[in-house]
Structures are given as structure tokens and as C-alpha cells.
Write an enzyme that holds these catalytic residues in place. Structure first.
Site, PDB file in Angstrom:
ATOM      1  NE  ARG A  81      -3.863  -0.512   2.542  1.00  0.00           N
ATOM      2  CZ  ARG A  81      -4.441  -0.821   3.587  1.00  0.00           C
ATOM      3  NH1 ARG A  81      -4.239  -0.258   4.707  1.00  0.00           N
ATOM      4  NH2 ARG A  81      -5.220  -1.911   3.451  1.00  0.00           N
ATOM      5  NE  ARG A 150      -3.096   1.268   9.286  1.00  0.00           N
ATOM      6  CZ  ARG A 150      -3.822   0.120   9.055  1.00  0.00           C
ATOM      7  NH1 ARG A 150      -4.556   0.036   8.068  1.00  0.00           N
ATOM      8  NH2 ARG A 150      -3.700  -0.811   9.867  1.00  0.00           N
ATOM      9  CE  LYS A 214      -6.663  -1.478  10.824  1.00  0.00           C
ATOM     10  NZ  LYS A 214      -7.718  -1.987   9.709  1.00  0.00           N
ATOM     11  CE  LYS A 216      -8.172   2.489   8.776  1.00  0.00           C
ATOM     12  NZ  LYS A 216      -9.366   1.855   8.034  1.00  0.00           N
ATOM     13  CB  CYS A 435     -13.782  -4.100   0.487  1.00  0.00           C
ATOM     14  SG  CYS A 435     -14.124  -5.821   0.482  1.00  0.00           S
ATOM     15  CB  CYS A 441      -9.133  -9.606   1.511  1.00  0.00           C
ATOM     16  SG  CYS A 441      -9.355  -9.553   3.107  1.00  0.00           S
ATOM     17  CB  CYS A 480     -15.234  -9.934   6.069  1.00  0.00           C
ATOM     18  SG  CYS A 480     -14.170  -8.667   6.643  1.00  0.00           S
ATOM     19  CB  CYS A 484     -12.366  -2.387   3.752  1.00  0.00           C
ATOM     20  SG  CYS A 484     -11.216  -3.347   4.813  1.00  0.00           S
TER      21      CYS A 484
END
Ligand code: SRM
Ligand code: SF4
Length: 574
Positions: A81, A150, A214, A216, A435, A441, A480, A484
């Protein structure tokens, strides 16, 4: 459960916490793992650490069963990424991404829901070369993933172009300030010499254990909520008076991810914490990070996001902690209004006379097919374009800052390569996001990117029969419940339960300020059009003037409105 501060919980910490401490500022044994010629993978611990460097170990899930039968190892490769603060890249950078996709990845580029580039299918042996070539055009992958702040998103905003530079600068400043200071990345990937005393280096903001999870950050410019500010840990809403940004409302505590059947996990909307002046914003970002560093849950990773710290301890407690660290009080939030979360497509002229065109890139996947040479077309544009490329927060792309003289040249290329055709798509498709999910994934329970386009085609048939084909209904799918593509903020949301099966959610607000609710659980994808048809027909017949589909679903009781927190989970309806 309320966690103690970082210092007070040495015993029960999650395994990842020990790993971070032992990693010597994210070095671990990554160099050894990369040099191991016997496996295309890296060790489990290094695979956790590699996320901080911007890459994930994956395997091709389409091939798993066959390889298992043949007693072969998984078909390992890496996803990389590339961080793009504010989503702005130069033509040179675009050309490099385009080249690397063919040279080392699977020939495609993925524009993500957070304004970044992703490569899929990079083999371990090519990782270092790829990272070096990314860095050669002044881009990097540090902190694109991992327990740190991020990629910082900001509104790419061609519609209020006079404000763009300021918000982009803020996104870049926050991003720079919160980037880890360790030299591990430079040593491992860029062959930088280890400086003497390297063991003693410090992370002044993060410390040895970085963040619990994480983190954001986004910058929004009303009336567009294209960044989906309520889905993020930290947000800044530009307050504009007389054409100038006078400050920002600060939002905290949003997040999407949850786990099916685990009521302790849930999506949560961010709340407004207060107001800060433009020159205070980076400081505020740092102090919010520090409070989460000290109080976020380091025991249970599923409970470690800022949203749970705030849900458990309260917004007033959180504000107090932030203000103590700032040494001053935040101001009272100012009035603002969002109207939509999606992108505005097509051409617009900016304040400086330069042109911007927003293109629809289905699910952010840039690739060539036999009939649609999208990747080639964008490459040809990059060869002549003197402005920039802006990745949107909805997986789309803006060719920005086009001069008056170049406009016909770009227009011709867009037409020659069929890139303008997407703008004629239905309102539903233009507001769709999926996503990645299968085959790359590792967490996917169902298809997403490969399934949503066909499903949209089927629902479009119903909408066309009802004369609703231009209605901008926000539809999103994920494989899932990690969320995302921010499916819990879609007017129609699909969340994978198992192969071909999805939970269907309805009723989010079009401006992104209300979560949707579960309408029906575990629906077979082929049954979705029949499930939606009567609701869409009622919408056509009974909607109020200009009423959005999500609002209609709530007003007429198709779903009950979401209130807060763990009540997101209801006993599944079927
Ligand atoms: Fe995500 C994990 C892809 C945006 C919540 N996400 C993953 C991983 C890395 C799977 C993994 O951990 O092994 C996925 C890689 C798939 C692949 O093959 O590429 C993945 N996430 C993506 C992207 C590429 C989706 C896309 O199609 O665009 C997005 C990359 C964004 C970026 O450039 O940084 C992406 N992920 C999001 C968002 C949306 C957002 O932030 O606006 C969310 C929901 C917001 C949030 O964070 O709450 C999101 N991803 C997650 C989660 C759940 C986190 C949680 O708090 O529970 C996971 C799983 C995890 O962290 O354990 C996850
Ligand atoms: Fe993978 Fe789930 Fe994220 Fe989709 S939502 S990319 S399936 S983790």
C-alpha cells in the site's frame, strides 16, 4: 472493559504488544525473513511487523484448494500500500505506479477507499525493488498499515478549489508529524546504513509500543462529506467563513469494523469534540493520538480502537485529557452542514481557471481488458498532463489542474479510451463501492469487488423500470464485517457472511451522519434483487420530495433507526 494505561498493563498485553517492544522499532527479523530462499512467505511475527512498512503477506485464495490437493504450499505474494496524503500524485508518480503494476504486481492498480494505491501479487523476491522504485518518485509505504496513524485523507475538492491547497497542506502536515521516526524502513528497504547508536533511537510520539491499534485521520470540507468523516478515529471539518478557513471542528471516535455475532464490537459514528484554529490542528492531532496511546486497550485487540476508548470513558473525559495535554481549551463547535458522501463527477473550472475532471473508476480497479483500455488511457493522459492526479475517498480519480490549452487534448484521450463513458452510468453505480475481498484478502468471507458490479446491473434494471435510474443511492459491499468500503454508512449495504451470502443493511443517511441497520441476514446474492424490488417500488410511490432512499427506509419503518453502540447488533432477523 476499560483498559489501564500503557504503563500499567505489562502482564496481560496482547501478543502484538510484546512483538512491538521486541522488534527494536519495527526491525524484527525482517531482513532475515526476506533473505530466506526456501519460502515465498515471511515469519508470522515479521508478517505483523511488515504491516508498519506498508505490506501484507497474502496468498491467492482462488488457488488454495487446488494447491492443498497437490500438497503444495500456498501461492504467497504481498500486497503493498502506497501512502498518498490527501490523495494527490504527480503525473510522474502515476506513470511509475502504472509501470510497477506491470513489472512486479498483477498488472492492475487498486485505488483504495482511503486515497492510496495498492499493488497486489508482488513476490517476496521483488518486494525490495518495488519499494525502492516507489521511493524513487518520492512516495513511500511507511505507516500505510500497522498500529500507527495511517494515510491522512482530505477532500480533493475541485468544486471549492480555492480551499484545496490549505486542506491538502494540513493533511500533509499531520501525516508528516505522525509518521514513525524509526529508521528501520530506510535500513531494510532502502539500504541505508545503520547509524551508530541506532538501538537508542526514540519514537517521541509513539514510544516502543506505537498505538494499540490502527488510527485514521481525515480532513473534510462541507458540504461534501466525501471522506466519510464519521467513520474515522480523528477528523477535521473545515469551517469556512467568507471563503476562508477560520478553523476546524474536531471529530473523534468513529470506526466501522465489527465481528459477526460479537456484540462487544460495533461500528460507531465519530462525535464532535470541539473547535480549533488552523494553526492548532497538528497539535490537536498529536494530543488525540497521545491520549489513545496511553488509554487505548492493549489487552484485547478487538476492543483497541479509539472508538471503544471513547465509548467506555465518555467524550467529556476524552476532551479533558486532550485539553490537559494541549494546555488550552478547545472552542465550541461551529455550525456546519454536509449533504453527501459521494464524489461529484465530470468537469469543473477551478478558481485559477484550470480544469478538473472526476472520473468513475469501478471499485477503484485500474486495469486493461480486451474491450476497455482504462490503464493504457490513463497512462497516455499522464504522459501529457501537467497538473496532478487526485485519488478520491470513494475509489475514483480526478485529473486535476488541467490548463485551458490542454483541456481538448485530455478530453480527446478520455473519449478515445472510453474513460468518459463511465460518467453516463446509473446513479446507483456512480455511488457504489466494494472492498477488494477475494482472491487476495485473507479475511474475506464472501466476494465483493468481483460481485458488486453484476448485482448493480440487476438492481439497475429494477430502478430503470421505476424511472429511478438517476437516483444517487449509495450502495456498498464488503466481503466481511471489517467494513473496508464503509458499508455501514451505505443506504444499501451488503456484508459478507459466507460464500454467496450477505447481511443486507438499509437506511444510512445520504450525508454519512447515520449508520444503517440490519434488514435481513444471510441473504443469497441471487435473491437480493427480489428482496429490494418491493422496497424500491414503495420508495418510488411514497417518497417525499427529494427524499433520499436511506431516509425513506427509516421514515417508513422499513428499518428502525440506529441509536448507538452495541445495540447495532440485533438478534438476526432470519
Ligand atoms: Fe481495510 C483489514 C483492505 C479501508 C477496516 N483491509 C484489511 C486488509 C489489510 C486485510 C487484512 O488485514 O489481512 C485488507 C486487504 C485486502 C486486499 O487484498 O487488498 C483491507 N481496507 C482495505 C482497502 C484496500 C479496501 C478497498 O477496497 O479500498 C482499503 C485501504 C485503505 C487505505 O488505503 O488505507 C481499506 N479498512 C478500510 C476502511 C475504510 C476507511 O478507513 O475509510 C475500514 C473501516 C474503517 C475503520 O477502520 O474502522 C477498514 N480493514 C479494516 C479492518 C477492521 C478494523 C477494526 O477496527 O475492526 C481490518 C481488519 C483488522 O484491522 O484487523 C482491515
Ligand atoms: Fe477484506 Fe473484509 Fe476488508 Fe473486504 S472488508 S477487504 S473482505 S477485510
Amino acid at each position: 472493559m476499560i483498559s489501564d494505561t500503557q504503563e500499567q498493563t505489562p502482564v496481560k498485553r496482547s501478543k502484538n504488544e510484546d512483538l512491538k517492544v521486541a522488534s527494536n522499532y519495527l526491525r524484527g527479523t525482517l531482513i532475515e525473513s526476506l533473505q530466506d530462499p526456501l519460502s515465498g512467505a515471511i515469519s508470522a511475527d515479521d508478517s505483523q511487523l511488515s504491516k508498519f512498512h506498508g505490506m501484507y503477506l497474502q496468498d491467492d485464495r482462488d488457488l488454495r484448494n487446488e494447491r492443498r490437493k497437490q500438497k503444495l504450499d500456498k501461492a504467497y505474494s504481498f500486497m503493498i500500500r502506497v501512502r498518498v496524503p490527501g490523495g494527490v500524485a504527480t503525473s510522474e508518480q502515476w506513470l511509475q505506479m502504472d509501470k510497477l503494476a506491470d513489472l512486479y504486481a498483477n498488472g492492475t492498480l487498486k485505488l483504495t477507499t482511503r486515497q492510496a494505491f495498492q499493488f497486489h501479487g508482488v513476490l517476496k523476491w521483488n518486494l525490495k525493488k518495488t519499494i525502492q522504485e516507489i521511493n524513487a518518485v518520492c512516495m513511500d509505504t511507511i505507516a500505510a498499515c500497522g498500529d500507527v496513524n495511517r494515510n491522512v485523507m482530505s477532500n480533493p475538492n475541485p468544486w471549492q478549489s480555492e480551499l484545496h491547497e490549505e486542506t491538502l497542506n494540513l493533511a500533509r502536515a499531520i501525516s508528516d508529524h505522525l509518521t514513525p521516526r524509526t529508521r528501520a524502513y530506510h535500513e531494510i528497504w532502502l539500504d541505508e546504513e545503520r547509524v551508530a547508536g541506532g538501538e537508542e533511537e526514540e519514537e517521541p510520539i509513539y514510544g516502543k509500543t506505537y498505538l494499540p491499534r490502527k488510527f485514521k485521520t481525515v480532513v473534510a470540507v462541507p458540504p461534501s462529506n466525501d471522506v466519510d468523516i464519521y467513520a474515522h478515529d480523528l477528523g477535521f471539518i473545515a469551517i469556512v467563513e467568507k471563503g476562508k478557513i477560520v478553523g476546524y471542528n474536531v471529530t473523534v471516535g468513529g470506526g466501522m469494523g465489527m465481528t459477526h455475532g460479537n456484540a462487544a464490537t460495533y461500528p460507531r459514528l465519530a462525535e464532535v469534540l470541539g473547535f480549533c484554529k488552523p494553526e492548532q490542528a497538528v497539535d490537536v492531532a498529536e494530543k488525540v493520538v497521545l491520549v489513545q496511546r496511553d488509554y487505548g486497550d492493549r489487552v484485547e485487540r478487538k476492543h483497541a480502537r479509539l472508538k471503544y476508548t471513547i465509548a467506555d470513558r465518555g467524550l467529556d473525559w476524552f476532551r479533558d485529557q486532550v485539553e490537559q495535554r494541549l494546555g488550552y481549551k478547545l472552542g465550541k463547535p461551529r455550525a456546519f452542514e454536509f449533504t453527501s458522501t459521494g464524489d461529484r463527477y465530470g468537469w469543473v473550472k477551478g478558481h485559477d481557471g484550470r480544469w478538473h475532471v472526476t472520473l468513475f473508476i469501478q471499485n477503484g480497479r485500474v486495469r486493461d481488458t480486451d474491450t476497455f483500455k482504462m490503464k493504457t488511457g490513463l497512462r497516455e493522459i499522464a504522459k501529457v498532463h501537467t497538473g496532478d492526479f487526485r485519488l478520491t475517498c470513494n475509489q475514483n480519480l480526478i485529473i486535476a489542474a488541467i490548463t485551458e490549452e490542454q483541456k481538448p487534448v485530455i478530453e480527446k484521450l478520455l473519449n478515445d479510451y472510453g474513460l468518459s463513458a463511465g460518467l453516463e452510468s446509473s446513479g446507483l453505480r456512480l455511488n457504489s463501492m466494494a472492498c477488494v475481498a477475494l482472491p487476495t484478502c485473507g479475511l474475506a468471507l464472501a466476494e465483493s469487488e468481483r460481485s458488486l458490479p453484476d448485482l448493480v446491473t440487476e438492481v439497475d434494471t429494477i430502478l430503470a423500470e421505476l424511472g429511478l435510474e438517476k437516483e444517487p443511492i449509495v450502495i456498498r459491499m464488503t466481503g466481511c464485517p471489517n467494513g473496508c468500503a464503509r458499508p455501514f454508512l451505505a443506504e444499501i449495504g451488503f456484508v459478507g457472511k459466507g460464500p454467496g451470502k450477505y447481511n443486507v443493511y438499509l437506511g444510512a443517511a445520504h450525508d454519512g451522519s447515520r449508520l444503517n441497520k440490519l434488514y435481513k441476514a444471510s441473504v443469497n446474492i441471487e435473491d437480493v434483487p427480489a428482496l429490494l424490488k418491493p422496497i424500491l417500488a414503495r420508495y418510488k410511490a411514497e417518497r417525499n420530495a427529494n427524499e433520499h432512499f436511506g431516509d425513506f427506509c427509516v421514515r417508513t419503518g422499513v428499518v428502525t433507526p440506529y441509536v448507538s453502540g452495541s445495540n447495532y447488533h440485533e438478534p438476526e432477523l432470519n
